[in-house]
Design a protein around this motif. Structure first.
Motif, short mmCIF file in Angstrom:
data_model
loop_
_atom_site.label_atom_id
_atom_site.label_comp_id
_atom_site.label_asym_id
_atom_site.label_seq_id
_atom_site.Cartn_x
_atom_site.Cartn_y
_atom_site.Cartn_z
N VAL A 1 7.02 -8.40 2.60
CA VAL A 1 7.63 -7.11 2.28
C VAL A 1 7.10 -6.09 3.28
CG1 VAL A 1 7.91 -5.31 0.55
CG2 VAL A 1 7.87 -7.72 -0.14
N LEU A 2 8.03 -5.51 4.07
CA LEU A 2 7.65 -4.61 5.16
C LEU A 2 8.45 -3.31 5.06
CD1 LEU A 2 7.81 -7.12 8.15
CD2 LEU A 2 5.77 -6.46 6.86
N PRO A 3 7.98 -2.24 5.70
CA PRO A 3 8.79 -1.02 5.77
C PRO A 3 10.14 -1.32 6.41
CG PRO A 3 6.55 -0.58 6.49
CD PRO A 3 6.66 -2.08 6.34
N LEU A 4 11.16 -0.59 5.99
CA LEU A 4 12.48 -0.76 6.59
C LEU A 4 12.40 -0.47 8.08
CD1 LEU A 4 14.72 0.94 3.87
CD2 LEU A 4 14.62 -1.51 4.40
N VAL B 1 4.65 1.02 -10.08
CA VAL B 1 3.43 0.85 -9.31
C VAL B 1 2.31 0.56 -10.30
CG1 VAL B 1 1.79 1.90 -7.72
CG2 VAL B 1 4.23 2.41 -7.52
N GLY B 2 1.73 -0.63 -10.20
CA GLY B 2 0.71 -1.03 -11.16
C GLY B 2 -0.66 -0.46 -10.84
N THR B 3 -1.59 -0.65 -11.77
CA THR B 3 -2.96 -0.19 -11.56
C THR B 3 -3.74 -1.15 -10.68
OG1 THR B 3 -3.58 -1.28 -13.62
CG2 THR B 3 -3.01 1.05 -13.74
N SER B 4 -3.28 -2.40 -10.60
CA SER B 4 -3.92 -3.38 -9.71
C SER B 4 -3.18 -3.39 -8.38
CB SER B 4 -3.90 -4.76 -10.37
OG SER B 4 -2.56 -5.20 -10.53
N ASP B 5 -3.25 -4.49 -7.65
CA ASP B 5 -2.56 -4.55 -6.36
C ASP B 5 -1.18 -5.20 -6.49
OD1 ASP B 5 -3.35 -7.10 -6.85
OD2 ASP B 5 -4.07 -7.51 -4.81
N ILE B 6 -0.61 -5.20 -7.70
CA ILE B 6 0.72 -5.76 -7.93
C ILE B 6 1.73 -4.64 -8.11
CG2 ILE B 6 2.16 -7.19 -9.44
CD1 ILE B 6 0.15 -8.77 -7.83
N LYS C 1 0.82 -1.21 0.00
CA LYS C 1 0.00 0.00 0.00
C LYS C 1 0.86 1.27 0.00
CE LYS C 1 -3.67 -2.61 0.56
NZ LYS C 1 -4.62 -2.85 -0.56
N ASN C 2 0.37 2.29 -0.71
CA ASN C 2 0.94 3.64 -0.68
C ASN C 2 2.43 3.67 -1.04
OD1 ASN C 2 -1.56 4.68 0.30
ND2 ASN C 2 -0.99 4.01 2.37
N ALA C 3 2.85 2.80 -1.95
CA ALA C 3 4.25 2.77 -2.38
C ALA C 3 4.44 3.70 -3.58
CB ALA C 3 4.64 1.35 -2.74
N ARG C 4 5.61 4.32 -3.62
CA ARG C 4 5.96 5.18 -4.74
C ARG C 4 7.24 4.68 -5.38
NH1 ARG C 4 6.35 10.68 -1.50
NH2 ARG C 4 7.61 9.22 -0.28
N GLN C 5 7.42 5.02 -6.64
CA GLN C 5 8.63 4.61 -7.34
C GLN C 5 9.86 5.14 -6.61
OE1 GLN C 5 8.59 5.50 -11.51
NE2 GLN C 5 10.63 4.69 -11.89
N GLY C 6 10.81 4.27 -6.36
CA GLY C 6 12.03 4.64 -5.65
C GLY C 6 12.00 4.31 -4.18
N ASP C 7 10.83 4.04 -3.62
CA ASP C 7 10.74 3.65 -2.20
C ASP C 7 11.41 2.30 -1.99
OD1 ASP C 7 9.35 5.93 -1.67
OD2 ASP C 7 7.39 4.95 -1.46
N ARG C 8 12.03 2.16 -0.83
CA ARG C 8 12.71 0.89 -0.51
C ARG C 8 12.02 0.22 0.68
NH1 ARG C 8 19.25 1.13 -1.62
NH2 ARG C 8 19.06 1.67 -3.85
N PHE C 9 11.97 -1.10 0.62
CA PHE C 9 11.33 -1.90 1.65
C PHE C 9 12.23 -3.09 2.01
CE2 PHE C 9 7.95 0.40 -0.37
CZ PHE C 9 7.02 0.66 0.64
N ALA C 10 11.97 -3.65 3.19
CA ALA C 10 12.68 -4.85 3.63
C ALA C 10 11.92 -6.08 3.15
CB ALA C 10 12.80 -4.88 5.14
N VAL C 11 12.67 -7.07 2.68
CA VAL C 11 12.09 -8.37 2.38
C VAL C 11 12.44 -9.28 3.55
CG1 VAL C 11 12.03 -10.31 0.77
CG2 VAL C 11 12.43 -7.99 -0.09
N VAL C 12 11.42 -9.86 4.17
CA VAL C 12 11.65 -10.66 5.37
C VAL C 12 11.05 -12.04 5.20
CG1 VAL C 12 11.63 -8.58 6.82
CG2 VAL C 12 9.54 -9.92 6.55
N ARG C 13 11.61 -12.98 5.95
CA ARG C 13 11.14 -14.37 5.86
C ARG C 13 10.59 -14.80 7.21
NH1 ARG C 13 14.77 -17.86 2.51
NH2 ARG C 13 13.42 -16.87 0.97
N PRO C 14 9.38 -15.38 7.23
CA PRO C 14 8.86 -15.93 8.49
C PRO C 14 9.79 -17.00 9.05
CG PRO C 14 7.14 -15.77 6.83
CD PRO C 14 8.44 -15.50 6.13
N THR C 15 10.01 -16.94 10.35
CA THR C 15 10.88 -17.94 10.99
C THR C 15 10.08 -18.80 11.97
OG1 THR C 15 11.54 -16.28 12.62
CG2 THR C 15 12.99 -16.59 10.72
#
Length: 401
Positions: free
Chosen positions: A272-275, A249-254, A164-178
């Motif tokens: 994918v979570l905020p840093l 940023v696509g027009t759908s939720d992808i 949600k609310n992502a803009r081009q150039g924004d960075r996020f953390a990729v995390v794995r459930p443990t």
């Protein structure tokens, strides 16, 4: 009669003050002075002077003439003095930190000694975080990768759903459930369960698109799935495995993202979570914990099969919502253990044939060490073992020091 009551009350109050004063006990063969060395930690220095290092704040005599008197630097001289008959520790700093003079050398605060070795807990500060159920329900996740790859690494594109609310150039953390952390019930079936089993179980986001969690390198887990499904969930742990940048940023939720840095291969089902903007103060003061709950437990060990020792990391089953704070020191106790008295009642003793409990005796809980909290989430905290004469094991009790 009233006079006797006054005398009795005075004796009680006096005994309380005496007990309080007796809490601070100097270490055997303590020095009168100590020169701080590079590589020291505040805990190490506290242990030089005190039998109970977490009582350092009780005798630390901050000097208002020194800038940042609570910070200690290599070269500082710690002096043991007595004020009104009570021991106090003062710092003699021959290199003043603030004077309006061009000749004065200003101390770099980054050189102050740490409370505990930061390098040994850094992965837990930067890589791990614990989420609640609402966080999981709202979390975006990797739904696919470019060219239908099973795994992706740096410079590969991934497709993320529900960001949600992502803009081009924004960075996020990729995390794995443990793992999922769960409360340890007081009625845990000790006699029928292996002592090495843990209440932490693998998990996945509730979606047809996600995959099973993979056990991280941080915790060794031995799972009794059937028992733990009905107990209270304390938190969902995730480990950061990369950083991704929004490219479209696509027009759908992808949302299309590019992996700009990875420490592990990214796959579908990763979240994918905020840093994490967590800031850690390595100069906190150790202090006695205040949470006196009856059932705080060690719920995970770091890379340990049967037990953890000094300067290893454990997780305990209470957090910020229960007023657990960074710097809190707890004692760890091995739980009571019921055994058969085979001296008085051998296994073939007919007197206990119909009442085996008659032969049982309970061994008391035993102190095994102390831990200090360095990161507290809502209901789970990470702690480092500061000292111990026995290994800290899963399900050990965590109590006031």
């Amino acid at each position: 009669m009233f006079k006797k009551q006054l005398i009795l009350m005075a004796l009680i109050i006096g005994s309380v003050f005496t007990a309080s004063a007796d809490e601070v006990v100097l270490a055997d063969a303590h020095p009168d002075t100590y020169v701080v060395q590079k590589g020291d930690t505040l805990w190490d220095i506290s242990a030089v002077f005190l039998q109970s290092p977490w009582l350092w704040p009780e005798i630390w005599h901050a000097n208002p003439q020194i800038e940042n008197p609570h910070l200690i630097y290599p070269g500082d001289v710690i002096n043991l003095v007595y004020v009104d008959g009570q021991p106090k520790l003062t710092v003699d700093r021959s290199h003043p930190t603030v004077k309006m003079s061009p000749q004065t050398r200003v101390i770099d605060h980054d050189q102050a000694i740490e409370t505990i070795p930061l390098a040994e807990i850094e992965p837990f500060l930067k890589k791990l975080r614990i989420l609640n159920k609402a966080d999981i329900d709202l979390a975006a996740y990797v739904v696919a990768a470019e060219e239908d790859r099973n795994v992706s690494v740096t410079d590969h594109a991934i497709y993320v759903r529900n960001l949600k609310n992502a803009r081009q150039g924004d960075r996020f953390a990729v995390v794995r459930p443990t793992v999922i952390y769960r409360e340890v019930p007081t009625d845990y079936p000790w006699e029928t369960s292996k002592y090495s089993e843990t209440e932490s179980i693998a998990w996945k986001k509730s979606s047809d698109y996600t995959t099973d969690a993979v056990m991280s390198r941080f915790w060794k887990n031995y799972i009794d799935r059937t028992y733990w499904e009905s107990v209270v969930t304390l938190g969902y742990e995730v480990a950061e495995i990369g950083v991704a940048e929004v490219t479209r940023v696509g027009t759908s939720d992808i949302t299309t993202m590019e992996l700009v840095n990875t420490t592990q291969e990214v796959s579908t089902g990763d979240l994918v979570l905020p840093l994490d903007d967590f800031n850690f103060d390595p100069y906190f003061m150790p202090k006695a914990a205040t949470n006196n709950s009856e059932n705080i437990r060690v719920v995970a060990l770091n890379n340990a099969l049967f037990g953890s020792g000094k300067r290893q990391v454990v997780a305990i089953s209470r957090g910020a919502q229960q007023d657990v704070k960074v710097g809190d020191v707890f004692a760890v106790y091995r739980p009571e253990k019921v055994i058969r008295d085979e001296v008085m009642h051998p296994k073939n003793d007919l007197k206990t044939l119909f009442k085996p409990s008659k032969a049982n005796v309970t061994l008391p809980a035993e102190l095994v060490g102390h831990v200090m909290i360095f990161k507290a989430f809502d209901n789970i905290s990470y702690a480092i073992i500061t000292e111990g004469n026995r290994p800290v094991k899963l399900f050990d009790y965590v109590r006031l020091p």
